[in-house]
Design a protein around this motif. Structure first.
Motif, PDB file in Angstrom:
ATOM      1  N   MET A   1      14.773 -17.108  98.896  1.00  7.42           N
ATOM      2  CA  MET A   1      15.423 -17.867  99.966  1.00  7.42           C
ATOM      3  C   MET A   1      14.359 -18.581 100.809  1.00  7.42           C
ATOM      4  O   MET A   1      13.222 -18.132 100.876  1.00  7.42           O
ATOM      5  N   TRP A   2      14.781 -19.673 101.472  1.00  9.27           N
ATOM      6  CA  TRP A   2      13.870 -20.363 102.387  1.00  9.27           C
ATOM      7  C   TRP A   2      13.862 -19.660 103.741  1.00  9.27           C
ATOM      8  O   TRP A   2      14.698 -18.785 104.000  1.00  9.27           O
ATOM      9  N   ILE A   3      12.966 -20.126 104.615  1.00 15.65           N
ATOM     10  CA  ILE A   3      12.782 -19.435 105.896  1.00 15.65           C
ATOM     11  C   ILE A   3      14.051 -19.505 106.770  1.00 15.65           C
ATOM     12  O   ILE A   3      14.341 -18.560 107.526  1.00 15.65           O
ATOM     13  N   ALA A   4      14.808 -20.594 106.657  1.00 18.72           N
ATOM     14  CA  ALA A   4      16.035 -20.733 107.458  1.00 18.72           C
ATOM     15  C   ALA A   4      17.043 -19.635 107.092  1.00 18.72           C
ATOM     16  O   ALA A   4      17.685 -19.038 107.958  1.00 18.72           O
ATOM     17  N   GLU A   5      17.166 -19.377 105.795  1.00 17.42           N
ATOM     18  CA  GLU A   5      18.084 -18.344 105.329  1.00 17.42           C
ATOM     19  C   GLU A   5      17.567 -16.950 105.730  1.00 17.42           C
ATOM     20  O   GLU A   5      18.342 -16.071 106.119  1.00 17.42           O
ATOM     21  N   LEU A   6      16.250 -16.779 105.644  1.00 19.71           N
ATOM     22  CA  LEU A   6      15.631 -15.511 106.058  1.00 19.71           C
ATOM     23  C   LEU A   6      15.942 -15.241 107.543  1.00 19.71           C
ATOM     24  O   LEU A   6      16.271 -14.121 107.935  1.00 19.71           O
ATOM     25  N   SER A   7      15.868 -16.306 108.335  1.00 16.36           N
ATOM     26  CA  SER A   7      16.168 -16.204 109.757  1.00 16.36           C
ATOM     27  C   SER A   7      17.624 -15.801 109.968  1.00 16.36           C
ATOM     28  O   SER A   7      17.935 -14.940 110.801  1.00 16.36           O
ATOM     29  N   ARG A   8      18.521 -16.409 109.188  1.00 18.07           N
ATOM     30  CA  ARG A   8      19.941 -16.122 109.329  1.00 18.07           C
ATOM     31  C   ARG A   8      20.242 -14.665 108.957  1.00 18.07           C
ATOM     32  O   ARG A   8      20.932 -13.947 109.671  1.00 18.07           O
ATOM     33  N   GLN A   9      19.676 -14.247 107.812  1.00 14.37           N
ATOM     34  CA  GLN A   9      19.967 -12.889 107.330  1.00 14.37           C
ATOM     35  C   GLN A   9      19.370 -11.798 108.209  1.00 14.37           C
ATOM     36  O   GLN A   9      19.915 -10.705 108.313  1.00 14.37           O
ATOM     37  N   SER A  10      18.203 -12.081 108.794  1.00 12.37           N
ATOM     38  CA  SER A  10      17.527 -11.043 109.572  1.00 12.37           C
ATOM     39  C   SER A  10      17.873 -11.130 111.061  1.00 12.37           C
ATOM     40  O   SER A  10      17.540 -10.239 111.831  1.00 12.37           O
ATOM     41  N   ASP A  11      18.509 -12.263 111.442  1.00 10.56           N
ATOM     42  CA  ASP A  11      18.857 -12.461 112.843  1.00 10.56           C
ATOM     43  C   ASP A  11      17.596 -12.600 113.723  1.00 10.56           C
ATOM     44  O   ASP A  11      17.597 -12.212 114.885  1.00 10.56           O
ATOM     45  N   VAL A  12      16.524 -13.108 113.148  1.00  8.88           N
ATOM     46  CA  VAL A  12      15.275 -13.337 113.873  1.00  8.88           C
ATOM     47  C   VAL A  12      14.989 -14.847 113.839  1.00  8.88           C
ATOM     48  O   VAL A  12      15.038 -15.443 112.767  1.00  8.88           O
ATOM     49  N   PRO A  13      14.714 -15.482 114.999  1.00 12.36           N
ATOM     50  CA  PRO A  13      14.477 -16.930 115.019  1.00 12.36           C
ATOM     51  C   PRO A  13      13.305 -17.343 114.121  1.00 12.36           C
ATOM     52  O   PRO A  13      12.360 -16.572 113.940  1.00 12.36           O
ATOM     53  N   VAL A  14      13.383 -18.569 113.561  1.00 12.03           N
ATOM     54  CA  VAL A  14      12.341 -19.074 112.664  1.00 12.03           C
ATOM     55  C   VAL A  14      10.964 -19.038 113.339  1.00 12.03           C
ATOM     56  O   VAL A  14       9.966 -18.639 112.731  1.00 12.03           O
ATOM     57  N   ALA A  15      10.915 -19.442 114.614  1.00 12.10           N
ATOM     58  CA  ALA A  15       9.624 -19.470 115.321  1.00 12.10           C
ATOM     59  C   ALA A  15       9.006 -18.065 115.385  1.00 12.10           C
ATOM     60  O   ALA A  15       7.793 -17.898 115.229  1.00 12.10           O
ATOM     61  N   THR A  16       9.870 -17.054 115.591  1.00 13.19           N
ATOM     62  CA  THR A  16       9.376 -15.668 115.651  1.00 13.19           C
ATOM     63  C   THR A  16       8.874 -15.224 114.281  1.00 13.19           C
ATOM     64  O   THR A  16       7.837 -14.565 114.171  1.00 13.19           O
ATOM     65  N   ILE A  17       9.615 -15.609 113.227  1.00 15.75           N
ATOM     66  CA  ILE A  17       9.178 -15.257 111.870  1.00 15.75           C
ATOM     67  C   ILE A  17       7.805 -15.858 111.601  1.00 15.75           C
ATOM     68  O   ILE A  17       6.899 -15.197 111.077  1.00 15.75           O
ATOM     69  N   LYS A  18       7.615 -17.139 111.977  1.00 15.69           N
ATOM     70  CA  LYS A  18       6.325 -17.795 111.755  1.00 15.69           C
ATOM     71  C   LYS A  18       5.215 -17.083 112.525  1.00 15.69           C
ATOM     72  O   LYS A  18       4.094 -16.957 112.044  1.00 15.69           O
ATOM     73  N   TYR A  19       5.562 -16.627 113.711  1.00 13.67           N
ATOM     74  CA  TYR A  19       4.577 -15.895 114.514  1.00 13.67           C
ATOM     75  C   TYR A  19       4.183 -14.588 113.815  1.00 13.67           C
ATOM     76  O   TYR A  19       3.008 -14.252 113.705  1.00 13.67           O
ATOM     77  N   TYR A  20       5.182 -13.864 113.306  1.00 17.14           N
ATOM     78  CA  TYR A  20       4.901 -12.609 112.599  1.00 17.14           C
ATOM     79  C   TYR A  20       4.052 -12.863 111.356  1.00 17.14           C
ATOM     80  O   TYR A  20       3.193 -12.050 111.005  1.00 17.14           O
ATOM     81  N   LEU A  21       4.321 -13.990 110.666  1.00 12.12           N
ATOM     82  CA  LEU A  21       3.538 -14.332 109.469  1.00 12.12           C
ATOM     83  C   LEU A  21       2.080 -14.575 109.842  1.00 12.12           C
ATOM     84  O   LEU A  21       1.162 -14.054 109.205  1.00 12.12           O
ATOM     85  N   ARG A  22       1.883 -15.366 110.907  1.00 17.54           N
ATOM     86  CA  ARG A  22       0.515 -15.652 111.360  1.00 17.54           C
ATOM     87  C   ARG A  22      -0.213 -14.387 111.778  1.00 17.54           C
ATOM     88  O   ARG A  22      -1.399 -14.219 111.536  1.00 17.54           O
ATOM     89  N   GLU A  23       0.545 -13.478 112.422  1.00 17.65           N
ATOM     90  CA  GLU A  23      -0.070 -12.257 112.938  1.00 17.65           C
ATOM     91  C   GLU A  23      -0.224 -11.173 111.862  1.00 17.65           C
ATOM     92  O   GLU A  23      -0.732 -10.099 112.141  1.00 17.65           O
ATOM     93  N   GLY A  24       0.249 -11.480 110.660  1.00 20.60           N
ATOM     94  CA  GLY A  24       0.089 -10.519 109.577  1.00 20.60           C
ATOM     95  C   GLY A  24       1.055  -9.346 109.615  1.00 20.60           C
ATOM     96  O   GLY A  24       0.874  -8.360 108.909  1.00 20.60           O
ATOM     97  N   LEU A  25       2.101  -9.427 110.446  1.00 20.31           N
ATOM     98  CA  LEU A  25       3.089  -8.349 110.489  1.00 20.31           C
ATOM     99  C   LEU A  25       4.035  -8.442 109.294  1.00 20.31           C
ATOM    100  O   LEU A  25       4.592  -7.446 108.840  1.00 20.31           O
ATOM    101  N   LEU A  26       4.209  -9.676 108.822  1.00 16.63           N
ATOM    102  CA  LEU A  26       5.113  -9.940 107.703  1.00 16.63           C
ATOM    103  C   LEU A  26       4.275 -10.528 106.570  1.00 16.63           C
ATOM    104  O   LEU A  26       3.497 -11.453 106.803  1.00 16.63           O
ATOM    105  N   PRO A  27       4.396  -9.990 105.342  1.00 17.39           N
ATOM    106  CA  PRO A  27       3.601 -10.563 104.237  1.00 17.39           C
ATOM    107  C   PRO A  27       4.061 -11.993 103.926  1.00 17.39           C
ATOM    108  O   PRO A  27       5.228 -12.333 104.131  1.00 17.39           O
ATOM    109  N   ALA A  28       3.136 -12.830 103.470  1.00 20.04           N
ATOM    110  CA  ALA A  28       3.458 -14.221 103.147  1.00 20.04           C
ATOM    111  C   ALA A  28       4.502 -14.279 102.041  1.00 20.04           C
ATOM    112  O   ALA A  28       4.609 -13.366 101.211  1.00 20.04           O
TER     113      ALA A  28
END
Lengths: 220, 220
Positions: free
Chosen positions: A1-28
């Motif tokens: 799935m793309w990031i928009a769908e990931l955001s929808r399914q997890s109920d976490v905003p796209v900007a927050t997901i990108k932040y977690y990716l940058r911070e290494g909390l979420l694997p690429a």
């Protein structure tokens, strides 16, 4: 799935997901071209885990990162996961008097608990006993034993309830139970305290959340 | 005693004492002339209580102020002190689903606990159950009952151990037990979890505070 769908399914905003990716909390995700990536079910689950630890567990992102880094170690055996989660959850190297340390050691020996001599919870517990002692409140052996007995019942049930299917789900459940079981237990303890206090001192006149006419309110 | 002696007896720096006085955490001393004041035993005890809540209880100064303001209300009856301390210690108005709220209400009714319908711990507990549910971890009724049973044993012993002498000491002990008993119970629970995990998965190879070769360490 793309990031928009990931955001929808997890109920976490796209900007927050990108932040977690940058911070290494979420694997690429799996790279598709230069700027897009695909994400999977593991990302949805990881995001929900992070949100639970932050929102219900009250953990800071730095602490969440520590916990996840510890338990994500592939080389880690199942019997080291719980210790790793604990080690990352609590502060280490707390000062404590020899007397309180000895009290903790005696209690552990008495209960036959198999815990490493280096477990930071030993120092944490001794430190808490010291803090009470310092304000003139001696936590006597009977009460300490009651705490230990209640803790054993809870811990045995929690560890027995851990799922036994795949490793990743067991690791997740271990982290969740450790971080979120605490608030559950403490909330129940406060409710039970209110009931015990009502029996000892009589029923409160007003709800606990609305005390003292004109007094300072805790709305925070 | 003068402020220097108060500092010595309470082990709190003079600058910090002055800060607490300005912030209203500590009642003013008895004025002697324009710039000096005398302090007494109640100030020593109050300072120790503040330090214990901050250092061992991990409370922010804002929260400490709330707790003290609530329980200092002279008009407060003993049976309202515990509820006041709880109300000031925990966040209020947490969101929770109707289903989890009903589960909490059922549990309270089943145990015969006398707690106000407005107690914020009801919402806190329902919120924690929701958080676990959201990450796919259903805390089943058996485990919830184990938590409740352990919480009852602890709470009954804690309330029974409260001193019965003067009002101020009982109020202090109530605040201390509520704020510091939690960390004690949670540390014991983690030690018991480590032992239960060792029995289920085998003994960890290394102390919990030193896991994962080359892995991220939690030294915070």
């Amino acid at each position: 799935m793309w990031i928009a769908e990931l955001s929808r399914q997890s109920d976490v905003p796209v900007a927050t997901i990108k932040y977690y990716l940058r911070e290494g909390l979420l694997p690429a995700g799996e790279a598709v071209g230069a700027t897009r990536a695909r994400y999977g079910e593991t990302h949805v689950r990881r995001l929900r885990l992070i949100r639970a630890l932050v929102e219900a567990g009250g953990l800071s992102l730095a602490r969440v990162r520590n916990v996840l880094a510890e338990v994500d170690e592939e080389s880690l055996e199942m019997h080291d996961v719980l210790g790793a989660a604990h080690g990352a959850l609590i502060p280490t190297d707390l000062p404590a008097t020899d007397e309180s340390r000895r009290r903790v050691d005696d209690l552990i020996a008495e209960r036959g608990w198999e815990v490493h001599s280096g477990s930071p919870d030993r120092a944490l517990l001794a430190n808490a006993l010291d803090a009470l002692e310092k304000v003139g409140y001696h936590l006597d052996d009977d009460l300490l034993k009651t705490y230990a007995s209640a803790a054993t019942q809870v811990a045995d049930a929690e560890v027995a309830a851990l799922p036994a299917d795949d490793r990743q789900r067991t690791v997740e459940a271990t982290v969740l139970v450790t971080a979120l079981g605490g608030p559950v237990l403490l909330a129940l303890r406060r409710l039970a305290q209110q009931s015990a206090s009502a029996r000892r001192y009589g029923m409160p006149r007003r709800p606990a959340c609305d005390v003292g006419e004109g007094g300072v309110r805790s709305t925070g």
